[in-house]
Design a protein around this motif. Structure first.
Motif, PDB file in Angstrom:
ATOM      1  N   GLN A  11       0.840  -1.191   0.000  1.00  0.00           N
ATOM      2  CA  GLN A  11       0.000   0.000   0.000  1.00  0.00           C
ATOM      3  C   GLN A  11       0.879   1.245   0.000  1.00  0.00           C
ATOM      4  N   PHE A  12       0.476   2.247  -0.771  1.00  0.00           N
ATOM      5  CA  PHE A  12       1.277   3.464  -0.858  1.00  0.00           C
ATOM      6  C   PHE A  12       1.445   4.124   0.512  1.00  0.00           C
ATOM      7  N   LYS A  13       0.359   4.222   1.275  1.00  0.00           N
ATOM      8  CA  LYS A  13       0.436   4.849   2.597  1.00  0.00           C
ATOM      9  C   LYS A  13       1.346   4.066   3.527  1.00  0.00           C
TER      10      LYS A  13
ATOM     11  N   GLY B 159       9.881   7.699 -15.272  1.00  0.00           N
ATOM     12  CA  GLY B 159       8.900   8.044 -14.261  1.00  0.00           C
ATOM     13  C   GLY B 159       9.702   8.581 -13.088  1.00  0.00           C
ATOM     14  N   ILE B 160      10.144   7.661 -12.217  1.00  0.00           N
ATOM     15  CA  ILE B 160      11.159   7.982 -11.210  1.00  0.00           C
ATOM     16  C   ILE B 160      12.503   7.420 -11.670  1.00  0.00           C
ATOM     17  N   GLU B 161      12.499   6.208 -12.218  1.00  0.00           N
ATOM     18  CA  GLU B 161      13.718   5.605 -12.780  1.00  0.00           C
ATOM     19  C   GLU B 161      14.200   6.450 -13.955  1.00  0.00           C
ATOM     20  N   HIS B 162      15.523   6.552 -14.104  1.00  0.00           N
ATOM     21  CA  HIS B 162      16.087   7.446 -15.115  1.00  0.00           C
ATOM     22  C   HIS B 162      17.437   6.922 -15.583  1.00  0.00           C
ATOM     23  N   ASP B 163      17.893   7.430 -16.718  1.00  0.00           N
ATOM     24  CA  ASP B 163      19.218   7.071 -17.222  1.00  0.00           C
ATOM     25  C   ASP B 163      20.316   7.722 -16.377  1.00  0.00           C
ATOM     26  N   ALA B 164      21.531   7.181 -16.517  1.00  0.00           N
ATOM     27  CA  ALA B 164      22.733   7.694 -15.828  1.00  0.00           C
ATOM     28  C   ALA B 164      22.648   7.554 -14.312  1.00  0.00           C
ATOM     29  N   SER B 165      21.998   6.503 -13.841  1.00  0.00           N
ATOM     30  CA  SER B 165      22.005   6.197 -12.415  1.00  0.00           C
ATOM     31  C   SER B 165      23.434   5.924 -11.963  1.00  0.00           C
ATOM     32  N   LEU B 166      23.700   6.188 -10.687  1.00  0.00           N
ATOM     33  CA  LEU B 166      25.037   5.933 -10.159  1.00  0.00           C
ATOM     34  C   LEU B 166      25.244   4.475  -9.769  1.00  0.00           C
ATOM     35  N   CYS B 167      24.174   3.687  -9.717  1.00  0.00           N
ATOM     36  CA  CYS B 167      24.345   2.293  -9.296  1.00  0.00           C
ATOM     37  C   CYS B 167      23.585   1.290 -10.164  1.00  0.00           C
TER      38      CYS B 167
ATOM     39  N   PHE C 172       4.935  12.691  -0.072  1.00  0.00           N
ATOM     40  CA  PHE C 172       5.204  13.212  -1.414  1.00  0.00           C
ATOM     41  C   PHE C 172       5.650  12.118  -2.380  1.00  0.00           C
ATOM     42  N   VAL C 173       6.624  11.300  -2.002  1.00  0.00           N
ATOM     43  CA  VAL C 173       7.192  10.326  -2.931  1.00  0.00           C
ATOM     44  C   VAL C 173       6.193   9.223  -3.296  1.00  0.00           C
ATOM     45  N   PRO C 174       5.541   8.540  -2.326  1.00  0.00           N
ATOM     46  CA  PRO C 174       4.538   7.538  -2.725  1.00  0.00           C
ATOM     47  C   PRO C 174       3.366   8.145  -3.500  1.00  0.00           C
ATOM     48  N   ASN C 175       2.952   9.353  -3.152  1.00  0.00           N
ATOM     49  CA  ASN C 175       1.854   9.985  -3.872  1.00  0.00           C
ATOM     50  C   ASN C 175       2.265  10.295  -5.309  1.00  0.00           C
ATOM     51  N   TYR C 176       3.499  10.756  -5.490  1.00  0.00           N
ATOM     52  CA  TYR C 176       4.007  10.993  -6.846  1.00  0.00           C
ATOM     53  C   TYR C 176       4.030   9.681  -7.628  1.00  0.00           C
ATOM     54  N   ALA C 177       4.493   8.601  -6.973  1.00  0.00           N
ATOM     55  CA  ALA C 177       4.553   7.302  -7.637  1.00  0.00           C
ATOM     56  C   ALA C 177       3.158   6.833  -8.039  1.00  0.00           C
ATOM     57  N   ALA C 178       2.188   7.044  -7.160  1.00  0.00           N
ATOM     58  CA  ALA C 178       0.818   6.637  -7.470  1.00  0.00           C
ATOM     59  C   ALA C 178       0.303   7.395  -8.701  1.00  0.00           C
TER      60      ALA C 178
ATOM     61  N   ARG D  99       9.489   6.164   6.662  1.00  0.00           N
ATOM     62  CA  ARG D  99       9.736   7.147   7.727  1.00  0.00           C
ATOM     63  C   ARG D  99      10.408   6.500   8.933  1.00  0.00           C
ATOM     64  N   THR D 100       9.882   5.371   9.412  1.00  0.00           N
ATOM     65  CA  THR D 100      10.460   4.764  10.608  1.00  0.00           C
ATOM     66  C   THR D 100      11.825   4.139  10.335  1.00  0.00           C
ATOM     67  N   THR D 101      12.075   3.737   9.097  1.00  0.00           N
ATOM     68  CA  THR D 101      13.352   3.091   8.776  1.00  0.00           C
ATOM     69  C   THR D 101      14.463   4.111   8.530  1.00  0.00           C
ATOM     70  N   TYR D 102      14.160   5.179   7.778  1.00  0.00           N
ATOM     71  CA  TYR D 102      15.209   6.106   7.343  1.00  0.00           C
ATOM     72  C   TYR D 102      15.075   7.519   7.912  1.00  0.00           C
ATOM     73  N   ASN D 103      14.021   7.771   8.664  1.00  0.00           N
ATOM     74  CA  ASN D 103      13.759   9.088   9.258  1.00  0.00           C
ATOM     75  C   ASN D 103      13.633  10.197   8.214  1.00  0.00           C
ATOM     76  N   PHE D 104      12.900   9.917   7.152  1.00  0.00           N
ATOM     77  CA  PHE D 104      12.400  10.988   6.306  1.00  0.00           C
ATOM     78  C   PHE D 104      11.193  11.604   7.021  1.00  0.00           C
ATOM     79  N   SER D 105      10.887  12.855   6.701  1.00  0.00           N
ATOM     80  CA  SER D 105       9.760  13.541   7.333  1.00  0.00           C
ATOM     81  C   SER D 105       8.429  12.964   6.850  1.00  0.00           C
ATOM     82  N   PRO D 106       7.354  13.179   7.611  1.00  0.00           N
ATOM     83  CA  PRO D 106       6.027  12.747   7.143  1.00  0.00           C
ATOM     84  C   PRO D 106       5.669  13.358   5.789  1.00  0.00           C
ATOM     85  N   SER D 107       6.059  14.612   5.569  1.00  0.00           N
ATOM     86  CA  SER D 107       5.752  15.261   4.289  1.00  0.00           C
ATOM     87  C   SER D 107       6.500  14.588   3.144  1.00  0.00           C
TER      88      SER D 107
END
Length: 300
Positions: free
Chosen positions: A82-84, A131-139, A103-109, A91-99
């Motif tokens: 689920q996106f939510k 979309g989110i995936e792009h050329d010239a990735s570093l990995c 933003f990122v899952p909503n953009y993906a949806a 958030r709990t794993t990497y400590n990104f903010s709630p906003s």
């Protein structure tokens, strides 16, 4: 009506994100060992068992999301997410903010034509090209050359990590903003030269710099940790996010302090010029000169 809704939505979102930034400024940072909330996977640096993906499991081009699935924080098969719920667990794993985690899952949806509140995805869905995936990735190798974007490109990753010029207080190697800009310049110029289907517009240049900048924020640029997360897609035992703010990493902090400096420091023309200058005198530089001229209208 849709345009009006989007304007109101965006104003509300950025107001929310900025308010969280202010809260981070006026509240104490999370204590070491308590960045991951108690009761959640990873509290105290104790991560659930790591299990590499098996046949039929879904993975994507994002090492951080793959690591969450490999540890069972996300479903181990990488499906029916689920996106939510994805946002909450990021958030709990990497400590990104709630906003940020909205933003990122909503953009993906929206990118996938799905409903953020009701629908689910599997990780490989996120690899919709440009979309989110792009050329010239570093990995990762470009999609046109490697359709399976779940596969890390060991050569690129090792080259990136070997380029680190920073040091922490104990003398351990660290990636810096300049290191990311320099290696991104190389990846973009090289990919442009050999991938006939290469594309990288402004939006995806910013996505690229945003993705790579998490190496400096969430992972602190620490090479020892990055070897594990990028090559094995595993969270090191004892690791926790290097972001200590109570509300986590907000976009209004992340972009001006890290993403923009990385992106605006990228110069394919500079990389190509330096490459030409370091070449033997008898080397044919026609291709390089042609690439530099081409970049006059496509990049900085």
């Amino acid at each position: 009506m849709f345009i009006l809704f989007k304007i109101v939505h965006d104003i509300a979102f950025f107001t929310w994100d900025m308010s969280l930034t202010v809260v981070n400024l006026v509240t104490p940072s999370r204590r070491e060992g308590h960045v991951t909330p108690e009761g959640h996977p990873g509290f105290g640096g104790k991560w659930p068992e790591f299990v590499p993906p098996g046949e039929g499991d879904s993975r994507c081009s994002c090492p951080a999301l793959n690591a969450m699935a490999n540890h069972g924080i996300l479903p181990r098969d990488g499906k029916n997410i689920q996106f939510k719920e994805m946002g909450r667990l990021i958030r709990t794993t990497y400590n990104f903010s709630p906003s940020f985690c909205y933003f990122v899952p909503n953009y993906a949806a929206q990118m996938l034509g799905k409903n953020y509140n009701k629908d689910t995805i599997e990780l490989k869905d996120l690899d919709l090209h440009n979309g989110i995936e792009h050329d010239a990735s570093l990995c990762r190798e470009d999609l046109a050359l490697e359709p399976d974007q779940s596969k890390p490109h060991e050569g690129y990753i090792k080259e990136l990590l070997a380029s680190a010029t920073g040091k922490d207080k104990d003398g351990n190697p660290l990636l810096t903003i300049k290191d990311l800009s320099k290696y991104s310049s190389k990846r973009r110029a090289d990919a442009r030269s050999y991938n006939k289907d290469f594309t990288l517009d402004f939006v995806h240049r910013m996505f690229g710099s945003s993705n790579s900048s998490t190496l400096l924020t969430i992972f602190g640029g620490r090479i020892k940790d990055l070897e594990t997360i990028l090559l094995e897609e595993r969270l090191p035992e004892g690791w926790e996010s290097r972001v200590r703010g109570q509300m986590g990493l907000t976009l209004s902090t992340f972009n001006p302090t890290t993403v923009w400096p990385v992106e605006f420091g990228i110069s394919e023309k500079k990389y190509l010029a330096e490459k030409a200058a370091q070449s033997p005198a008898d080397r044919d530089t026609t291709t390089i000169s042609s690439s530099v001229n081409k970049l006059d209208t496509t990049s900085n």
